[in-house]
Scaffold this motif. Structure first.
Motif, PDB file in Angstrom:
ATOM      1  N   THR A  84      15.957 -12.075   3.930  1.00 21.93           N
ATOM      2  CA  THR A  84      16.190 -10.852   4.694  1.00 21.93           C
ATOM      3  C   THR A  84      16.481 -11.173   6.142  1.00 21.93           C
ATOM      4  N   ASN A  85      16.836 -10.165   6.901  1.00 21.54           N
ATOM      5  CA  ASN A  85      16.974 -10.333   8.339  1.00 21.54           C
ATOM      6  C   ASN A  85      15.798  -9.731   9.091  1.00 21.54           C
ATOM      7  N   VAL A  91       5.838  -7.953   8.513  1.00 24.25           N
ATOM      8  CA  VAL A  91       6.615  -7.936   7.268  1.00 24.25           C
ATOM      9  C   VAL A  91       6.502  -9.291   6.571  1.00 24.25           C
ATOM     10  N   ILE A  92       6.582 -10.359   7.347  1.00 29.23           N
ATOM     11  CA  ILE A  92       6.453 -11.702   6.775  1.00 29.23           C
ATOM     12  C   ILE A  92       5.071 -11.850   6.127  1.00 29.23           C
ATOM     13  N   TYR A 103       9.897 -17.223   2.738  1.00 30.67           N
ATOM     14  CA  TYR A 103      10.472 -16.086   3.449  1.00 30.67           C
ATOM     15  C   TYR A 103      11.581 -16.654   4.321  1.00 30.67           C
ATOM     16  N   LEU A 104      12.824 -16.289   4.033  1.00 30.10           N
ATOM     17  CA  LEU A 104      13.968 -16.840   4.746  1.00 30.10           C
ATOM     18  C   LEU A 104      14.688 -15.744   5.531  1.00 30.10           C
ATOM     19  N   ILE A 105      14.999 -16.019   6.780  1.00 30.10           N
ATOM     20  CA  ILE A 105      15.782 -15.111   7.599  1.00 30.10           C
ATOM     21  C   ILE A 105      17.256 -15.450   7.355  1.00 30.10           C
ATOM     22  N   LYS A 106      17.992 -14.495   6.768  1.00 31.57           N
ATOM     23  CA  LYS A 106      19.387 -14.736   6.374  1.00 31.57           C
ATOM     24  C   LYS A 106      20.223 -15.343   7.491  1.00 31.57           C
ATOM     25  N   PRO A 130      10.437 -19.462   8.393  1.00 29.92           N
ATOM     26  CA  PRO A 130      11.466 -18.502   8.026  1.00 29.92           C
ATOM     27  C   PRO A 130      12.652 -18.492   8.973  1.00 29.92           C
ATOM     28  N   ASN A 131      12.483 -19.001  10.176  1.00 28.09           N
ATOM     29  CA  ASN A 131      13.549 -19.013  11.158  1.00 28.09           C
ATOM     30  C   ASN A 131      13.629 -20.402  11.780  1.00 28.09           C
TER      31      ASN A 131
END
Length: 170
Positions: A84-85, A91-92, A103-106, A130-131
């Protein structure tokens, strides 16, 4: 050996097609869907090794899909990756509390990197940052007094600057 099965839940068709193509190219059997409702319907009929879930979906969001999946199939060995973005800490945290394995940041991952993270999660790898483009923030601590910083109010001679070459090793 059968290819590992991935349920890809992404509402943006171009992004869904891009990820599906890259995952299929890497040898995965990919079932792409565009809504949370469609994901839940597919999950009732088939088993998957990985759920790759966008969070912002029309209707039922990705977190709710994961919550309902874990309720319907509490003993499922399927892994979940939130893609997701949304990068807010709450949220994470909620994603991990619901059982997400990563959890990956698009915006921070190329499609090839997403494929590599899917492989990592399937291999039992640890959750990743995630980032990855954002450097971790070091904890802020109070500086410890050094000989150059007086610890008492008594007057002292000014400290002599020490160059890195002259600095004694500890």
């Amino acid at each position: 050996m059968n290819p590992q099965r991935i349920l890809l839940v992404e509402d943006e068709e171009s992004i869904r097609d891009l990820y599906a193509r890259q995952l299929a190219k890497a040898g995965f059997n990919v079932t792409p869907v565009g809504t949370g409702e469609a994901a839940l319907d597919v999950l009732k009929k088939a088993q998957f090794d990985i759920l790759l879930l966008d969070i912002m979906l029309p209707g039922i969001n990705g977190l709710q899909v994961l919550r309902e999946f874990k309720t319907m199939f509490p003993n499922s060995p399927a892994k979940a990756i939130m893609l997701t973005n949304l990068g807010q800490d709450t949220v994470i945290k909620e994603g991990f509390e619901l059982g997400a394995n990563a959890y990956l940041i698009k915006a921070s991952f190329t499609p090839d990197q997403v494929v590599n993270e899917v492989k990592n999660v399937l291999a039992g790898g640890q959750p990743i940052n995630p980032n990855p483009n954002q450097q971790p923030v070091a904890p802020v601590t109070a500086p410890t007094p050094t000989p150059a910083q007086p610890t008492s109010p008594e007057p002292q001679t000014p400290p002599v600057p020490v160059t890195p070459e002259e600095k004694p090793t500890q």
